[in-house]
Motif scaffolding. Structure first.
Motif, PDB file in Angstrom:
ATOM      1  N   HIS A  52       0.781  -1.234   0.000  1.00  0.00           N
ATOM      2  CA  HIS A  52       0.000   0.000   0.000  1.00  0.00           C
ATOM      3  C   HIS A  52       0.818   1.292   0.000  1.00  0.00           C
ATOM      4  CE1 HIS A  52      -3.814  -2.058   0.309  1.00  0.00           C
ATOM      5  NE2 HIS A  52      -3.327  -2.796   1.292  1.00  0.00           N
ATOM      6  N   ALA A  53       2.037   1.263   0.500  1.00  0.00           N
ATOM      7  CA  ALA A  53       2.822   2.500   0.522  1.00  0.00           C
ATOM      8  C   ALA A  53       3.177   2.964  -0.882  1.00  0.00           C
ATOM      9  CB  ALA A  53       4.092   2.314   1.344  1.00  0.00           C
ATOM     10  N   SER A  55       1.407   3.171  -3.423  1.00  0.00           N
ATOM     11  CA  SER A  55       0.364   3.986  -4.054  1.00  0.00           C
ATOM     12  C   SER A  55       0.611   5.469  -3.836  1.00  0.00           C
ATOM     13  CB  SER A  55      -1.014   3.603  -3.497  1.00  0.00           C
ATOM     14  OG  SER A  55      -1.073   3.870  -2.106  1.00  0.00           O
ATOM     15  N   GLU A 252      -8.807   8.312  -0.908  1.00  0.00           N
ATOM     16  CA  GLU A 252      -8.106   7.489  -1.884  1.00  0.00           C
ATOM     17  C   GLU A 252      -8.054   8.227  -3.215  1.00  0.00           C
ATOM     18  OE1 GLU A 252      -8.550   2.961  -1.840  1.00  0.00           O
ATOM     19  OE2 GLU A 252      -9.756   3.571  -3.563  1.00  0.00           O
ATOM     20  N   ALA A 299      -2.354   5.257   3.209  1.00  0.00           N
ATOM     21  CA  ALA A 299      -1.550   4.045   3.354  1.00  0.00           C
ATOM     22  C   ALA A 299      -1.485   3.614   4.811  1.00  0.00           C
ATOM     23  CB  ALA A 299      -0.144   4.285   2.807  1.00  0.00           C
ATOM     24  N   LYS A 302      -4.829   1.958   5.873  1.00  0.00           N
ATOM     25  CA  LYS A 302      -4.993   0.603   5.342  1.00  0.00           C
ATOM     26  C   LYS A 302      -4.082  -0.379   6.065  1.00  0.00           C
ATOM     27  CE  LYS A 302      -6.067   2.446   0.753  1.00  0.00           C
ATOM     28  NZ  LYS A 302      -5.552   2.633  -0.635  1.00  0.00           N
TER      29      LYS A 302
END
Length: 352
Positions: A52-53, A55, A252, A299, A302
């Motif tokens: 996730h990081a 992104s 997001e 991030a 999540k």
């Protein structure tokens, strides 16, 4: 939300990045070998950071992968690395009320400490209330006197006759809004004097900012008074602000610049707005929130919930509140440790 096992290497879809895939395989193996839920949580933090990081920043992904590879031959170092990310990445973004985390063993300690000491030399105190009030007034103008997540108007729009009654009523009952910080303002509170607690606070703040800088963010943009910069703040009604601060809501990014989907920890509960488009009447005077900071917050949210770190922090906060006497069998030790490691995530008094 209960913690979730890391997806398989195939489901992670990292084939395009062999180095990231190799680091992710290390995390999968560590999760399988871990015998306690806390160790599994720290393994999952590392794995979900890889997923996730990226992104938000390719620099962040590269740093996470490098750090994992640097200690891939030592399980305890890997677990310490996951713990560091919990203390210096997840915890600062999550609303909390405990004490300052103590220094922790980072696998790349020498280079990390050098960066941290450099930041301690430049980090400055967040200003007092006047700058907060000015930022709140400017954010209201930029955000059209509305909560960015619900669209409800601040009552001041009616009191000052800024917006007509019909328009305000159509958006729902007006509310009292608050100034929500993406990077919490407490990162810069209580660090200007030389008392023991302030020195601990400055050390912790420098650790947090060192992680952000290693993730590719220019921390000077939010140093001192700039923590109240419009890059770092938004207008939110109180309950929404609380969700955001607790990492139960995040923004997001979409394919459209400055347009975000509003996500919550509970998808079954929809916010009045599914998306928000950040705009400004004057982008120079009233800049929109930083996409990089919003990506870091998203991030963090999540990773916190998928790994179980968010639930872990909440559980020990609750246990700490309910703890009046330490158990003689030592079972209260984890709760006590948690309480002693969290003091700087809450604002402390600022000396005049």
């Amino acid at each position: 939300m209960p913690p979730a096992r890391l997806p398989s290497a195939k489901d992670a879809k990292l084939e395009h990045d062999p180095s990231a895939l190799s680091a992710y395989d290390v995390c999968l193996a560590l999760e399988d070998k871990s015998s306690t839920e806390e160790n599994r949580m720290h393994a999952r933090i590392l794995g979900y950071l890889i997923l996730h990081a990226a992104s938000g920043s390719t620099t962040a992904l590269a740093e996470i992968v490098r750090a994992i590879h640097s200690c891939s031959q030592d399980d305890q170092n890997l677990l310490n690395l996951g713990k560091c990310f919990r203390l210096w990445f997840i915890l600062p973004f999550k609303k909390a009320k405990g004490r300052t985390p103590a220094p922790s063993d980072h696998p790349s300690r020498l280079s990390f400490d050098r960066l941290k000491e450099d930041l301690k030399a430049t980090i400055t105190e967040a200003p007092k209330d006047i700058d907060h009030r000015q930022a709140k007034a400017q954010a209201l103008i930029r955000d059209r006197y509305q909560c960015v997540a619900t669209g409800r108007y601040d009552l001041i729009a009616h009191k000052e006759s800024i917006v007509d009654v019909e328009t305000i009523a159509a958006a729902g009952t007006p509310v009292h809004t608050e100034l929500a910080h993406i990077l919490p303002e407490s990162t810069y509170f209580g660090i200007s004097n030389t008392r023991g607690s302030s020195l601990e606070m400055k050390d912790y703040s420098a650790s947090v900012l060192a992680v952000m800088q290693r993730f590719g963010y220019d921390v000077e943009k939010v140093n001192g008074a700039k923590v109240h910069s419009l890059y770092n703040v938004m207008t939110m009604q109180k309950d929404v602000h609380d969700w955001f601060d607790r990492l139960e809501m995040w923004f997001e990014s979409t394919e459209v610049v400055n347009r975000y989907r509003i996500r919550t920890l509970w998808p079954e509960f929809k916010t009045p707005r599914a998306e928000v488009m950040f705009t400004s009447p004057n982008s120079v005077i009233y800049p929109v929130p930083s996409p990089q900071l919003l990506a870091l917050h998203a991030a963090c949210a999540k990773v916190a919930h998928l790994s179980g770190a968010g639930e872990y922090i909440d559980k020990f906060d609750c246990d700490t509140d309910n703890l009046s006497v330490l158990a003689t069998d030592g079972s209260s030790w984890a709760i006590l440790t948690h309480a002693l490691w969290k003091s700087t995530t809450s604002p402390v008094g600022i000396e005049a």
